[in-house]
Design a protein around this motif. Structure first.
Motif, PDB file in Angstrom:
ATOM      1  N   GLY A 393       0.926  -1.245  -0.091  1.00  0.00           N
ATOM      2  CA  GLY A 393       0.057  -0.024  -0.037  1.00  0.00           C
ATOM      3  C   GLY A 393       0.867   1.211  -0.042  1.00  0.00           C
ATOM      4  O   GLY A 393       0.475   2.239  -0.356  1.00  0.00           O
ATOM      5  N   SER A 394       2.142   1.258   0.320  1.00  0.00           N
ATOM      6  CA  SER A 394       2.781   2.301   0.475  1.00  0.00           C
ATOM      7  C   SER A 394       3.334   2.788  -0.961  1.00  0.00           C
ATOM      8  O   SER A 394       4.012   3.817  -1.196  1.00  0.00           O
ATOM      9  CB  SER A 394       4.118   1.996   1.319  1.00  0.00           C
ATOM     10  OG  SER A 394       4.928   0.906   0.763  1.00  0.00           O
ATOM     11  N   MET A 395       3.100   1.884  -1.967  1.00  0.00           N
ATOM     12  CA  MET A 395       3.721   2.442  -3.405  1.00  0.00           C
ATOM     13  C   MET A 395       2.985   3.306  -4.287  1.00  0.00           C
ATOM     14  O   MET A 395       1.792   2.947  -4.328  1.00  0.00           O
ATOM     15  CB  MET A 395       3.958   1.035  -4.088  1.00  0.00           C
ATOM     16  CG  MET A 395       4.711   1.055  -5.216  1.00  0.00           C
ATOM     17  SD  MET A 395       5.041  -0.487  -5.970  1.00  0.00           S
ATOM     18  CE  MET A 395       6.080   0.114  -7.545  1.00  0.00           C
ATOM     19  N   ASN A 396       3.334   4.478  -4.381  1.00  0.00           N
ATOM     20  CA  ASN A 396       2.485   5.265  -5.033  1.00  0.00           C
ATOM     21  C   ASN A 396       1.220   5.698  -4.310  1.00  0.00           C
ATOM     22  O   ASN A 396       0.521   6.354  -5.080  1.00  0.00           O
ATOM     23  CB  ASN A 396       2.397   4.892  -6.425  1.00  0.00           C
ATOM     24  CG  ASN A 396       3.605   4.557  -7.465  1.00  0.00           C
ATOM     25  OD1 ASN A 396       3.723   3.410  -7.605  1.00  0.00           O
ATOM     26  ND2 ASN A 396       4.080   5.554  -7.737  1.00  0.00           N
ATOM     27  N   GLY A 397       1.193   5.543  -3.225  1.00  0.00           N
ATOM     28  CA  GLY A 397       0.148   5.944  -2.378  1.00  0.00           C
ATOM     29  C   GLY A 397      -0.990   4.927  -2.844  1.00  0.00           C
ATOM     30  O   GLY A 397      -2.341   5.458  -2.592  1.00  0.00           O
ATOM     31  N   LEU A 398      -0.572   3.677  -2.964  1.00  0.00           N
ATOM     32  CA  LEU A 398      -1.956   2.777  -3.176  1.00  0.00           C
ATOM     33  C   LEU A 398      -2.755   2.734  -2.091  1.00  0.00           C
ATOM     34  O   LEU A 398      -4.057   2.426  -2.321  1.00  0.00           O
ATOM     35  CB  LEU A 398      -1.280   1.533  -3.485  1.00  0.00           C
ATOM     36  CG  LEU A 398      -1.035   1.067  -4.921  1.00  0.00           C
ATOM     37  CD1 LEU A 398      -0.433  -0.398  -5.053  1.00  0.00           C
ATOM     38  CD2 LEU A 398      -2.356   1.046  -5.591  1.00  0.00           C
ATOM     39  N   SER A 399      -2.428   2.855  -0.889  1.00  0.00           N
ATOM     40  CA  SER A 399      -3.334   2.737   0.425  1.00  0.00           C
ATOM     41  C   SER A 399      -4.444   3.775   0.400  1.00  0.00           C
ATOM     42  O   SER A 399      -5.339   3.365   0.959  1.00  0.00           O
ATOM     43  CB  SER A 399      -2.455   2.732   1.617  1.00  0.00           C
ATOM     44  OG  SER A 399      -1.918   3.934   1.592  1.00  0.00           O
ATOM     45  N   THR A 400      -4.220   4.926  -0.364  1.00  0.00           N
ATOM     46  CA  THR A 400      -5.141   5.947  -0.445  1.00  0.00           C
ATOM     47  C   THR A 400      -6.283   5.772  -1.497  1.00  0.00           C
ATOM     48  O   THR A 400      -7.300   6.168  -1.496  1.00  0.00           O
ATOM     49  CB  THR A 400      -4.592   7.341  -0.722  1.00  0.00           C
ATOM     50  OG1 THR A 400      -4.288   7.146  -1.920  1.00  0.00           O
ATOM     51  CG2 THR A 400      -3.202   7.642   0.219  1.00  0.00           C
ATOM     52  N   VAL A 401      -6.076   4.686  -2.157  1.00  0.00           N
ATOM     53  CA  VAL A 401      -7.240   4.233  -3.362  1.00  0.00           C
ATOM     54  C   VAL A 401      -7.491   2.966  -3.081  1.00  0.00           C
ATOM     55  O   VAL A 401      -8.262   2.369  -4.034  1.00  0.00           O
ATOM     56  CB  VAL A 401      -6.842   4.566  -4.695  1.00  0.00           C
ATOM     57  CG1 VAL A 401      -6.439   5.972  -4.851  1.00  0.00           C
ATOM     58  CG2 VAL A 401      -5.398   3.932  -5.122  1.00  0.00           C
ATOM     59  N   THR A 402      -7.327   2.186  -1.923  1.00  0.00           N
ATOM     60  CA  THR A 402      -7.354   0.615  -1.912  1.00  0.00           C
ATOM     61  C   THR A 402      -8.508   0.648  -0.724  1.00  0.00           C
ATOM     62  O   THR A 402      -8.096   1.083   0.572  1.00  0.00           O
ATOM     63  CB  THR A 402      -6.343  -0.125  -1.416  1.00  0.00           C
ATOM     64  OG1 THR A 402      -5.271  -0.021  -2.475  1.00  0.00           O
ATOM     65  CG2 THR A 402      -6.501  -1.533  -1.517  1.00  0.00           C
ATOM     66  N   PRO A 403      -9.701   0.073  -0.978  1.00  0.00           N
ATOM     67  CA  PRO A 403     -10.558   0.385   0.348  1.00  0.00           C
ATOM     68  C   PRO A 403     -10.223  -0.740   1.376  1.00  0.00           C
ATOM     69  O   PRO A 403      -9.666  -1.722   1.191  1.00  0.00           O
ATOM     70  CB  PRO A 403     -12.153  -0.191  -0.441  1.00  0.00           C
ATOM     71  CG  PRO A 403     -11.841   0.064  -1.887  1.00  0.00           C
ATOM     72  CD  PRO A 403     -10.235  -0.146  -1.800  1.00  0.00           C
ATOM     73  N   PRO A 404     -10.653  -0.595   2.818  1.00  0.00           N
ATOM     74  CA  PRO A 404     -10.612  -1.492   3.455  1.00  0.00           C
ATOM     75  C   PRO A 404     -10.853  -2.943   3.097  1.00  0.00           C
ATOM     76  O   PRO A 404     -11.980  -3.157   2.556  1.00  0.00           O
ATOM     77  CB  PRO A 404     -11.488  -1.087   4.940  1.00  0.00           C
ATOM     78  CG  PRO A 404     -11.368   0.217   4.506  1.00  0.00           C
ATOM     79  CD  PRO A 404     -11.650   0.537   3.045  1.00  0.00           C
ATOM     80  N   GLY A 405     -10.276  -4.110   3.576  1.00  0.00           N
ATOM     81  CA  GLY A 405     -10.724  -5.556   3.151  1.00  0.00           C
ATOM     82  C   GLY A 405     -10.204  -5.693   1.734  1.00  0.00           C
ATOM     83  O   GLY A 405     -10.581  -6.820   0.932  1.00  0.00           O
ATOM     84  N   HIS A 406      -9.401  -5.036   1.048  1.00  0.00           N
ATOM     85  CA  HIS A 406      -8.768  -5.093  -0.128  1.00  0.00           C
ATOM     86  C   HIS A 406      -7.269  -4.957  -0.305  1.00  0.00           C
ATOM     87  O   HIS A 406      -6.688  -4.257   0.368  1.00  0.00           O
ATOM     88  CB  HIS A 406      -9.559  -4.143  -1.270  1.00  0.00           C
ATOM     89  CG  HIS A 406     -11.083  -4.403  -1.394  1.00  0.00           C
ATOM     90  ND1 HIS A 406     -11.918  -3.951  -0.354  1.00  0.00           N
ATOM     91  CD2 HIS A 406     -11.768  -4.717  -2.470  1.00  0.00           C
ATOM     92  CE1 HIS A 406     -13.135  -4.139  -0.692  1.00  0.00           C
ATOM     93  NE2 HIS A 406     -13.168  -4.515  -1.940  1.00  0.00           N
ATOM     94  N   VAL A 407      -6.673  -5.554  -1.327  1.00  0.00           N
ATOM     95  CA  VAL A 407      -5.320  -5.305  -1.670  1.00  0.00           C
ATOM     96  C   VAL A 407      -5.325  -5.024  -3.209  1.00  0.00           C
ATOM     97  O   VAL A 407      -6.269  -5.141  -3.977  1.00  0.00           O
ATOM     98  CB  VAL A 407      -4.601  -6.332  -1.259  1.00  0.00           C
ATOM     99  CG1 VAL A 407      -4.452  -6.820   0.096  1.00  0.00           C
ATOM    100  CG2 VAL A 407      -4.984  -7.602  -2.069  1.00  0.00           C
ATOM    101  N   ALA A 408      -3.961  -4.549  -3.401  1.00  0.00           N
ATOM    102  CA  ALA A 408      -3.724  -4.153  -5.234  1.00  0.00           C
ATOM    103  C   ALA A 408      -2.698  -5.033  -5.669  1.00  0.00           C
ATOM    104  O   ALA A 408      -1.992  -5.308  -5.096  1.00  0.00           O
ATOM    105  CB  ALA A 408      -3.527  -2.632  -5.205  1.00  0.00           C
ATOM    106  N   SER A 409      -3.363  -5.485  -7.102  1.00  0.00           N
ATOM    107  CA  SER A 409      -2.227  -6.278  -7.515  1.00  0.00           C
ATOM    108  C   SER A 409      -1.949  -5.745  -8.993  1.00  0.00           C
ATOM    109  O   SER A 409      -2.588  -4.853  -9.618  1.00  0.00           O
ATOM    110  CB  SER A 409      -2.877  -7.641  -7.777  1.00  0.00           C
ATOM    111  OG  SER A 409      -3.887  -7.832  -8.574  1.00  0.00           O
ATOM    112  N   LEU A 410      -0.931  -6.139  -9.694  1.00  0.00           N
ATOM    113  CA  LEU A 410      -0.500  -5.518 -10.743  1.00  0.00           C
ATOM    114  C   LEU A 410      -0.414  -6.386 -12.055  1.00  0.00           C
ATOM    115  O   LEU A 410       0.392  -7.518 -11.736  1.00  0.00           O
ATOM    116  CB  LEU A 410       0.873  -4.997 -10.760  1.00  0.00           C
ATOM    117  CG  LEU A 410       1.593  -4.196 -11.917  1.00  0.00           C
ATOM    118  CD1 LEU A 410       0.866  -2.873 -12.295  1.00  0.00           C
ATOM    119  CD2 LEU A 410       2.964  -3.878 -11.689  1.00  0.00           C
TER     120      LEU A 410
END
Length: 823
Positions: A393-410
């Protein structure tokens, strides 16, 4: 007192003697790693004698004797790379492996963490067996050449191979074929910022009160518009409207590009009917972050199919941009949308599972341990969904656009275990015609490039590299982080290579690319929505069309052109109501300074010449203007738009679709006008200039602010040592000129030139040996070598060195000849 004085003198003399001896010892140890170019040596790994002739610019011309194979020539290139750039090669390899912290400690832990999650090195290892037989042989031979040099360093105690090794001592593993493939993937990482753009777009949508203003601050390249996108909050309800600062690795070793500096280049070609001498012409200057040494290394290889010469990247056994006797090739960053972020919904009952179109599925995972110098190891858990690796979540501010209970993949094309890009690069050197080269390009996966080609009679532009196949029903067309559990959002393989943009022998006889938009096609065949240039291409069009025929010198003139189309367009807009409208003002007053600045700019032709004052006034004005326009709408996020977006300024001052609304400060009661904001911004700029350079505007020099920062990535900040390892030069050009020198936009020196053409080449096939090339520093990575910075001043002055395949010319002024015999 006399006795005390004598003892003080003795102590001072002893200290001076120790300093001299210490300096001498350091110089002696560091100089031991300076390579000897004129020698005969027997080495394992070569099947027949190889000769490395270094011309007077220290460019190696590598020949195999009778009975030698191409593999022996690749061995010679590996040996030459390791002679001159061993430290650079090992740092690049550690970067892509995620092993920098073993040498540099905690300062690189974030970089290692991100690279481990991408898993590029393991994917490179898996891709080795996917190369064709000739490429595998070339990779093995190149690795043997590098390792032969490592063996020579160990056997002969050659100062550990590079002076940096004394400061950052760590074992050097033997080079392997996977290392070269991994560096090509690292190059792909440096040239794609689509992920950063997706996050930034999502974050801006969360903070803007008026969604219609998104197209202003993040404008599309001119052309037909795109269909409306959904609100990001509609995709992920519950996200808060906030804008925290985005985190990115801050170390100079980070390969992650800042927005706007992912990759840029110029390349253009002319057919014989547009050439004064009747042969095809090609010019190329790829742009990347400046460093000392540069990323590029000039070399000539004599292969069975003929000689090839041009720019290599240490660690990769291929001429990436260059020519043979019959064909030339150059590249620009294509800006293909090759990355998509997916928001994965976690199973509330088990966070090791995520939602897929067919239900919850367990992440693939494995631990990875980062060894950290002088600190405890860090254990990561690497996880992958069907869409790709899970990003922090720290990458590029990903945590600010990722809702709780979710993660981001590329999802990213370079994350392929079947990456045959190296096969394409090796076979490109052996191609004899444009059609051969286009066919070879099908093997390219990443980085995606616009490949411009010229043979004796034809020219072509072909976008090479995998383009993701997206579903026409995709929720946001790949422009925002997407719901990963919906089938229509997921990639459906690779688009057919035949569908990649292609232009062959255009009617006008000239083609080229400045990272500009290539074509307009509806989604999902759109190629990209984010393009690297909307400005340079306008100046290029003018220069190409004002001549009926071109020459090598006119192509050089275009490469070095420093006239800003942007300045010529925007200054009349923002100054429309300010020119010649002020009343008389006393000397030294702000009003008088403003009048002087406006007078200078009104008489200026837009040339970003290093010796002129106007470019600095103009650049400072635009920077201050954009800050004033966006600060109240974007708040803390305004700082992330540190590079001026010309289309945004133009939209505002032409009031396109109501964009002039940015001029009004929402928090103030009065309604501010765009003219008023422009005047205030000019005053801001002049205050900054006066504090930094003094009040005499006519005496300013753009080059004093626009210095090329070719700094050593490790030693560049070390006191005293930085004066020996950094190469700083006054330069012309700017963000939007063909002679591009991108300003940093940040810090105390916001107009430093941080991203420019590290390589320039111009090829004339009416007389191939009259072709020329240059790099921005020199061939050697050893700061005690005279070849460390010998090309830097030539590069700054717009000069070149001969790019000849004439063997006798190379021998005539050779600085050394290395003869390698099989051991």
């Amino acid at each position: 007192m006399g006795l005390l004085f004598r003892w003080l003198m003795r102590v001072a003399a002893a200290l001076i003697l120790m300093l001299v001896l210490g300096t001498g010892l350091i110089y002696f140890l560091a100089s031991q790693s300076l390579p000897e170019y004129d020698k005969d040596i027997a080495l394992p790994g070569v099947s027949a004698p190889v000769e490395i002739v270094r011309d007077n610019a220290n460019v190696p011309h590598i020949f195999g004797s009778f009975g030698a194979s191409d593999e022996d020539v690749f061995f010679g290139l590996g040996y030459a790379h390791a002679q001159d750039r061993l430290w650079q090669m090992t740092v690049l390899r550690r970067t892509v492996q995620g092993r920098l912290s073993e040498v540099f400690g905690n300062r690189t832990v974030d970089v290692d963490s991100f690279l481990r999650r991408l898993d590029l090195y393991r994917l490179a290892q898996q891709s080795v067996s996917e190369q064709d037989a000739g490429t595998q042989a070339a990779l093995l031979a190149y690795s043997a050449g590098v390792n032969a040099r490592l063996g020579e360093i160990n056997d002969s105690a050659l100062g550990r191979g590079a002076p940096e090794m004394f400061l950052f001592n760590a074992p050097i593993a033997p080079w392997q074929p996977a290392d070269s493939i991994a560096l090509m993937k690292l190059l792909a990482l440096k040239q794609s910022d689509q992920m950063q753009n997706e996050v930034l777009r999502a974050r801006v949508t969360l903070i803007l009160d008026d969604a219609a203003r998104l197209i202003d601050i993040l404008p599309d390249a001119p052309g037909n518009g795109v269909t409306a996108l959904p609100e990001y909050t509609e995709l992920f309800p519950g996200l808060k409207r906030y804008a925290e600062a985005a985190d990115m690795p801050s170390t100079a070793l980070s390969p992650f590009p800042n927005r706007g500096s992912a990759g840029a280049s110029n390349v253009w070609a002319a057919m014989p009917n547009r050439s004064a001498a009747g042969g095809t012409l090609l010019a190329n200057d790829p742009h990347m972050e400046l460093s000392a040494p540069t990323l590029w290394y000039l070399a000539r290889l004599e292969l069975a199919t003929g000689g090839v010469i041009g720019a290599t990247m240490p660690g990769i056994p291929a001429i990436i941009a260059g020519r043979s006797e019959n064909m030339g090739w150059g590249t620009t960053a294509s800006y293909v949308d090759d990355q998509d972020l997916f928001i994965e919904k976690l199973n509330p009952e088990n966070h090791e599972e995520y939602l897929t179109p067919s239900g919850y599925k367990r992440f693939k995972s494995r631990p990875s341990i980062i060894q950290i110098k002088n600190a405890k190891p860090l254990t990561l858990t690497l996880r992958w969904s069907e869409n790709g690796p899970v990003m922090p979540g720290s990458m590029n501010g990903l945590s600010t656009v990722t809702p709780p209970g979710h993660v981001a993949s590329l999802s990213w094309t370079a994350l392929s275990p079947v990456d045959t890009s190296m096969t394409a690069a090796i076979n490109l050197m052996r191609s004899q015609t444009v059609q051969d080269a286009i066919a070879t390009g099908e093997h390219y996966i990443a980085p995606s490039q616009n490949l411009v080609l010229a043979d004796q009679t034809s020219i072509a532009l072909k976008t090479v590299g995998a383009i993701p196949q997206r579903d026409a029903r995709n929720q946001n067309q790949g422009r925002l982080p997407n719901q990963g559990w919906r089938r229509e959002n997921r990639w459906q393989g690779r688009a057919p290579y035949a569908a990649n943009p292609q232009f062959i022998n255009p009617r006008g006889g000239i083609l080229g690319n400045t990272n500009n938009k290539l074509l307009q096609r509806p989604f999902p065949n759109h190629v990209s929505y984010n393009w690297g240039d909307t400005q340079r291409v306008r100046r290029w069009q003018k220069l190409m069309q004002t001549r009926q025929v071109h020459t090598r010198d006119s192509f050089i003139e275009a490469q070095l052109d420093a006239v800003s189309y942007t300045a010529r367009t925007i200054l009349p807009l923002i100054g429309a109501d300010l020119w010649y409208t002020s009343s008389a003002a006393p000397d030294g007053s702000p009003e008088q300074q403003r009048q002087v600045a406006l007078r200078l700019l009104s008489e200026w032709n837009g040339e970003m010449n290093e010796h002129l004052p106007e470019p600095l006034i103009y650049a400072a004005w635009l920077s201050a203007l954009q800050k004033r326009l966006i600060i109240d709408e974007l708040g803390p996020m305004a700082g992330e738009f540190y590079q001026v977006e010309p289309l945004f300024i133009e939209r505002v001052y032409r009031n396109v679709d109501g964009a002039a609304a940015w001029c009004d400060v929402r928090q103030s009661a009065p309604v501010e006008t765009c003219t008023g904001v422009a005047q205030l911004a000019l005053d801001d700029a002049l205050v900054w200039i006066t504090e930094r350079y003094g009040p005499a505007l006519e005496a300013l020099r753009w080059g004093d602010a626009h210095q090329a920062t070719q700094d050593h990535e490790i030693l560049g900040d070390v006191p005293l040592l930085r004066f020996f390892v950094n190469i700083r030069q006054s330069t012309s050009g700017g963000d939007n000129t063909l002679q591009r020198g991108l300003s940093s936009g940040e810090g105390p020196n916001p107009f430093e030139n941080v991203h420019a053409a590290g390589y320039r080449g111009v090829y004339d096939f009416s007389d191939p040996d009259s072709s020329v090339f240059i790099t921005s520093t020199g061939q050697s990575g050893h700061f005690l070598s005279r070849y460390y910075d010998d090309m830097a001043q030539l590069w700054r002055r717009g000069e070149y060195i001969p790019m000849s395949l004439d063997t006798e010319l190379a021998r005539a002024a050779a600085v050394g000849i290395t003869r390698i015999q099989p051991r």
